[in-house]
Design an enzyme around this catalytic site. Sequence first.
Site, PDB file in Angstrom:
ATOM      1  N   ASN A   1       0.852  -1.178   0.000  1.00  0.00           N
ATOM      2  CA  ASN A   1       0.000   0.000   0.000  1.00  0.00           C
ATOM      3  C   ASN A   1       0.893   1.235   0.000  1.00  0.00           C
ATOM      4  OD1 ASN A   1      -0.887  -2.137   1.836  1.00  0.00           O
ATOM      5  ND2 ASN A   1      -1.801  -0.671   3.170  1.00  0.00           N
ATOM      6  N   GLU A   2       0.501   2.234   0.790  1.00  0.00           N
ATOM      7  CA  GLU A   2       1.126   3.546   0.660  1.00  0.00           C
ATOM      8  C   GLU A   2       2.592   3.567   1.092  1.00  0.00           C
ATOM      9  OE1 GLU A   2      -0.869   3.511   4.717  1.00  0.00           O
ATOM     10  OE2 GLU A   2      -1.350   2.873   2.695  1.00  0.00           O
TER      11      GLU A   2
ATOM     12  N   GLN B   1       4.195  -0.010   2.916  1.00  0.00           N
ATOM     13  CA  GLN B   1       3.375  -1.069   3.488  1.00  0.00           C
ATOM     14  C   GLN B   1       3.422  -2.280   2.564  1.00  0.00           C
ATOM     15  OE1 GLN B   1       0.860  -0.406   6.648  1.00  0.00           O
ATOM     16  NE2 GLN B   1       3.032   0.073   6.686  1.00  0.00           N
TER      17      GLN B   1
ATOM     18  N   PHE C   1       2.127  -0.861  10.760  1.00  0.00           N
ATOM     19  CA  PHE C   1       1.332  -0.018   9.881  1.00  0.00           C
ATOM     20  C   PHE C   1       2.097   1.270   9.541  1.00  0.00           C
ATOM     21  CE2 PHE C   1      -3.337  -1.521  10.671  1.00  0.00           C
ATOM     22  CZ  PHE C   1      -3.003  -2.769  10.188  1.00  0.00           C
TER      23      PHE C   1
ATOM     24  N   ARG D   1      -3.741   6.390  14.351  1.00  0.00           N
ATOM     25  CA  ARG D   1      -2.722   5.744  13.518  1.00  0.00           C
ATOM     26  C   ARG D   1      -1.983   6.738  12.627  1.00  0.00           C
ATOM     27  NH1 ARG D   1      -7.608   3.626  11.937  1.00  0.00           N
ATOM     28  NH2 ARG D   1      -8.525   4.457  10.015  1.00  0.00           N
TER      29      ARG D   1
END
Length: 516
Positions: free
Chosen positions: A42-43, A59, A99, A175
């Site tokens: 992901n990002e 990620q 994360f 987060r």
Amino acid sequence: MLNPKVAYMVWMTCLGLTLPSQAQSNDYRPSYHFTPDQYWMNEPNGLIKIGSTWHLFFQHNPTANVWGNICWGHATSTDLMHWAYKPTAIADENGVEAFTGTAYYDPNNTSGLGDSANPPYLAWFTGYTTSSQTQDQRLAFSVDNGATWTKFQGNPIISTSQEAPHDITGGLESRDPKVFFHRQSGNWIMVLAHGGQDKLSFWTSADTIHWTWQSDLKSTSINGLSSDITGWEVPDMFELPVEGTGETTWVVMMTPAEGSPAGGNGVLAITGSFDGKTFTADPVDASTMWLDNGRDFDGALSWVNVPASDGRRIIAAVMNSYGSNPPTTTWKGMLSFPRTLSLKKVGTQQHFVQQPITELDTISTSMQTLANQTITPGQTLLSSIRGTALDVRVAFYPDAGSVLSLTVRKGASEQTVINYTQSNATLSVDRTESGDISYDPAAGGVHTAKLEEDGTGLVSIRVLVDTCSVEVFGGQGEAVISDLIFPSDSSDGLALEVTGGNAVLQSVDVRSVSLE
């Protein structure tokens, strides 16, 4: 880290290999955009420059082509284009996934995790405990210039119980820590996102480890922000010069899960003031706050520790808003091509403007140029050019009522069309016939952005084309549209046409892009 329920993720692996330089035709692999050799990303996370090396963390699921088992993948580059994969930086272990977060240099060793001769680099991330689905904030450090990372023994540095008074879910939705040193106050600042609560919280620390809550930035405190913009995630914060004024302003950048111009998630930026504890937002303009009007620019962050001699604010995001749906089998997702972010007045409005980093010129070769030529309805230019990795630049004066169309990845029944419609000053990307759009309901359609002619009537469009993507920059970069496309290999044609009137082409430059 983006909420697991929010399907806008991509992939990457953590192996010490070399990025493929040519697209793998059977799996839509891009030619010059960053992707891992397999599995999920992901990002981007922890973007930082250390010496002459750019570090990209991201990620990553190192074991499967879906979201899960999230760690920080790692790659390095000396030019932001040729990437080398490195081992996993921050692992998923003991039931705690790593994360999203950010990195920063601690030159005075305020953390005590290095020494005066070898100050540490620090990375803050959200720890996600899979058994309880709780989230807390954690720290890792490196004393070998970012090559390896060690988790702080005292983690978490902000526990769920410490977050709870400032989070209506009791700390379950705090987060994506953005951390930086605020020289004006002499404190470290952490910005946390609170997903479905549509707010950011601001924390301070003297030592990067012990944190105190200071304030919240809520949607209701931002004049002009629509209540439809929800699910705030992945914050970034930095000072940015306002070109031509000698002044700077604070900028908060974030990724809401809903409310973007193209539908779903997107990246917006707002300006304001910051006193070391509280960010006060300027009134926002919905027409200028979104950084991208396409469907595929999400979770953007900026590189830090970039020398003042460089002076650029460089950002990148993940290109994927469809979770595991895109039709790739060995990977999911890719990084947007790195772009600069500036703030300047365009016409009568202040705009965020973006352009691909200039390093792209070093890996591109001109295939065809045109200058001072009029194109009329019924003509087709550039039709002899074939290519799936291109940088196309067109500057033109449109007649009233005309529509200029640049068609890329053109085949017998496939095409992606970039239009400029003079009558309503609109730049658009039409993916209706772009190839495979069956994988997701949001995969096709038309995305638009407002783009006015400049003071002389000139319109400039730049299009980065790769195997499975288009990134369109209009004007000085005030209008941007980024989208994934999945055409057949044989759809590699190009065409430049006009309807409804003529257009005077000031310049056209079609460049082939290759990492070789």
